[in-house]
Design an enzyme around this catalytic site. Structure first.
Site, mmCIF file in Angstrom:
data_model
loop_
_atom_site.group_PDB
_atom_site.id
_atom_site.type_symbol
_atom_site.label_atom_id
_atom_site.label_comp_id
_atom_site.label_asym_id
_atom_site.label_seq_id
_atom_site.Cartn_x
_atom_site.Cartn_y
_atom_site.Cartn_z
ATOM 1 N N HIS A 93 -49.118 17.849 7.984
ATOM 2 C CA HIS A 93 -48.246 18.927 7.513
ATOM 3 C C HIS A 93 -47.480 18.548 6.259
ATOM 4 O O HIS A 93 -46.433 19.119 5.949
ATOM 5 C CB HIS A 93 -47.326 19.411 8.643
ATOM 6 C CG HIS A 93 -48.017 20.428 9.503
ATOM 7 N ND1 HIS A 93 -49.284 20.228 10.005
ATOM 8 C CD2 HIS A 93 -47.658 21.660 9.926
ATOM 9 C CE1 HIS A 93 -49.654 21.293 10.695
ATOM 10 N NE2 HIS A 93 -48.683 22.182 10.666
ATOM 11 N N ASP A 154 -37.125 21.896 12.540
ATOM 12 C CA ASP A 154 -37.170 23.327 12.880
ATOM 13 C C ASP A 154 -38.495 23.706 13.543
ATOM 14 O O ASP A 154 -38.581 24.702 14.252
ATOM 15 C CB ASP A 154 -37.049 24.183 11.609
ATOM 16 C CG ASP A 154 -35.657 24.118 11.033
ATOM 17 O OD1 ASP A 154 -34.743 23.659 11.734
ATOM 18 O OD2 ASP A 154 -35.489 24.523 9.872
ATOM 19 N N GLU A 267 -27.145 25.858 10.628
ATOM 20 C CA GLU A 267 -28.055 25.987 9.484
ATOM 21 C C GLU A 267 -27.632 27.206 8.685
ATOM 22 O O GLU A 267 -26.568 27.792 8.914
ATOM 23 C CB GLU A 267 -29.520 26.109 9.935
ATOM 24 C CG GLU A 267 -30.136 24.807 10.384
ATOM 25 C CD GLU A 267 -31.668 24.772 10.259
ATOM 26 O OE1 GLU A 267 -32.262 25.713 9.685
ATOM 27 O OE2 GLU A 267 -32.269 23.792 10.747
#
Ligand code: FAD
Length: 524
Positions: A93, A154, A267
């Site tokens: 990723h 996340d 956040e």
């Protein structure tokens, strides 16, 4: 028999290409339990990453079955006369080919049945994990004991080794520090093929170097991670601001709170346009909301800022959660009537981005190029950044992806790790998580977004905003030296000690493998 034949074929290919001086028989005698594969499907998979910006083919892909397997492979690379590179790959990723390696071997650490299962030691509040384990599987395993790690990313479909090689951050980092601040011990295969256990007490130099070390000093095969009792549910709250200073003041206030009277996650993000691709991370502004988001931004050039917080709770503490939330919200200066609240199980919250992934996949919007840019911005310059970037460079244009912004406390980061952060006690993550689309709209094209990233970096440079890239990407050693700043000398020394032939993680483009001749190095 078939496995042996395939292995012999893979080894012959390695020998032909890189001139390995080991005889095939000798490599066979290394006794891998895993599988060395040259299957085109495996090679193709390892040639790409989430960014879809670079394609680099390895010679072979190795599916190890244990730490010893990884050590045997790296040792073979280290001792071979001509050498070959070895890159660990978690879930691939990365954005810019960080887990790729040309003409080398990719060690596929993540995947079904690779490596031992998580071992939870509930009494000692830790879990031992294979380096390729995905965080979603870590969560499932620890929840069986009512426990969970404290610090998250996340998105949970990332590997333990991949996030620990960077830092691993999310809205819990202000409180618990990044994931690299929550590790007790590691098993690491160094660039010499030695399997070393390290911690604060044992081989501490290697331990600190590997955390945030971009895969440069060793392949993490085991990580021992700290656990806490897992909350059962959470209140998830969002409030809106049109005033940036009020937004950041409130974020900074919330991360300064100590004790139990605080939120568990802080956040935020910039709202320029609410659409699936523009804001895939966050879609719970339901039609039942009392205000229309677009109307709120009309006085502010269309830009709104959303603070996002959660309060964890257990069924036994459910009665008091509303009151605790109310007390905390009362201290904030958001737009009245812009409170959006939802309540959900802990696991559903942590795995929220995966739901968005499935939606994007179904529309063919997940496997597209991602020219992402992640920056750590010092607190003292965040207003300048807002003026120059959110309101200036981005203006009121569509963003083609979420833009996150949240502050963290540097005192929760260990300076001895290899992770790089700004020179201020509080700094912000600003993440431009944009997708390039080939839909004829210039502002969504890869070229446009890549140029805009350069423009943002240039603006910071010209304006004296000393940002640090998170998940950094540079092409020259000069730039790496500048990025690492005062950490460069130690980084360099550790590389010479633990990976002297520069075999590991060459896709980061920090060190050129020593066995590549000058004519070969042009492409690095
Ligand atoms: P890979 O891309 O496979 O590898 C990354 C680097 O680590 C490579 O250099 C590789 O060689 C090295 N590496 C991999 N495994 C090992 C190992 N076992 N030992 C040593 N080195 C290794 N990051 C955050 O911090 N917070 C977030 O909230 C967050 N959200 C994300 C959401 C999405 C949708 C995506 C795509 C990325 C997100 N990231 C986030 C970034 C992510 O943490 C990094 O890209 C991380 O490297 C991905 O892990 P991976 O397993 O896919 O790593």
């Amino acid at each position: 028999m078939a496995t042996k034949l395939l292995l012999a074929f893979a080894i012959c290919r390695l020998i032909l290409t890189v001139g390995l001086t080991l005889k095939p028989k000798e490599l066979l005698h290394l006794g891998f339990d895993g599988q060395l594969s040259v299957d085109p499907a495996d090679v193709d998979y390892a040639s790409k990453d989430f960014g879809l910006l670079t394609r680099v083919e390895p010679l072979a892909v190795f599916h190890p079955s244990s730490s010893l397997d990884v050590a045997r492979l790296v040792k073979a690379a280290y001792w071979s006369d001509q050498g070959f590179t070895v890159s660990a790959r978690g879930h691939g990723h990365s954005i810019n080919g960080q887990a790729q390696t040309p003409n080398g071997v990719v060690v596929q650490m993540s995947g079904n049945g690779i490596g031992p299962r998580p071992r939870v030691r509930a009494g000692d509040m830790y879990v031992d994990l294979w380096g390729g384990e995905l965080w979603i599987d870590v969560l499932r395993s620890t929840l069986e004991y009512g426990l969970a790690p404290k610090s998250w990313t996340d998105y949970l479909h990332l590997s333990v080794g991949g996030t620990l090689s960077n830092a691993g951050i999310s809205g819990q980092a202000f409180n618990h520090g990044p994931q690299i601040s929550n590790v007790h011990e590691l098993d690491v295969v160094t660039g010499k093929g030695e399997l070393v256990t390290c911690s604060e007490e044992q081989n501490s130099e290697l331990f600190h170097a590997v955390l945030g070390g971009l895969g440069q000093f060793g392949i993490i095969t085991r990580a021992r991670i700290s656990l806490e009792p897992a909350p059962q549910r959470m209140r998830w709250i969002r409030v809106l601001y049109s005033n940036f200073s009020a937004f950041t003041r409130d974020q900074e206030y919330l991360i300064s709170l100590n004790g139990s009277q605080k939120f568990d996650y802080v956040e935020g993000f910039v709202i320029v346009d609410e659409g699936l691709i523009n804001n895939w991370r966050s879609s719970f502004f339901s039609p039942r909301n009392p205000v229309k988001i677009s109307s709120l931004g009309s006085n502010n050039g269309g830009v709104l800022y959303c603070l996002e917080v959660t309060k964890n709770y257990y069924e036994s503490t459910a009665a008091s959660v509303d009151q605790e939330v109310e007390v905390l919200l009362k201290k904030l200066n958001f737009i009245p009537a812009s409170v959006f609240t939802t309540d959900l199980p802990y696991v559903d919250f942590l795995d929220r981005v995966h739901k968005s992934e499935l939606k994007l996949r179904s529309k063919g919007l997940w496997e597209v190029p991602h020219p992402w840019l992640n920056l750590f911005v010092p607190k003292s310059k965040i207003d300048d950044f807002n003026r120059g970037v959110f309101k200036g460079i981005l203006g009121n244009k569509r963003t083609s992806g979420p833009i996150l912004i949240y502050p963290m406390n540097k005192n929760k980061w260990d300076e001895r790790s290899s992770a790089v952060m700004p020179d201020e006690e509080v700094f912000y993550l600003v993440a431009f998580l944009r997708s390039a689309l080939d839909n004829g709209e210039e502002s969504q094209s890869l070229e446009y977004l890549s140029n805009q990233n350069l423009q943002i970096l240039r603006f910071c440079d010209d304006d004296g905003i000393k940002v640090k890239q998170y998940l950094p990407h540079y092409a020259t050693q000069e730039e790496w030296r500048e990025h690492l700043g005062s950490k460069w000398d130690r980084f360099h020394k550790m590389k010479a000690k633990y990976d002297p032939r520069h075999i590991l993680a060459s896709g980061q483009q920090i060190f050129t493998p020593t066995f590549l001749t000058s004519s070969n190095t042009a492409s690095w």
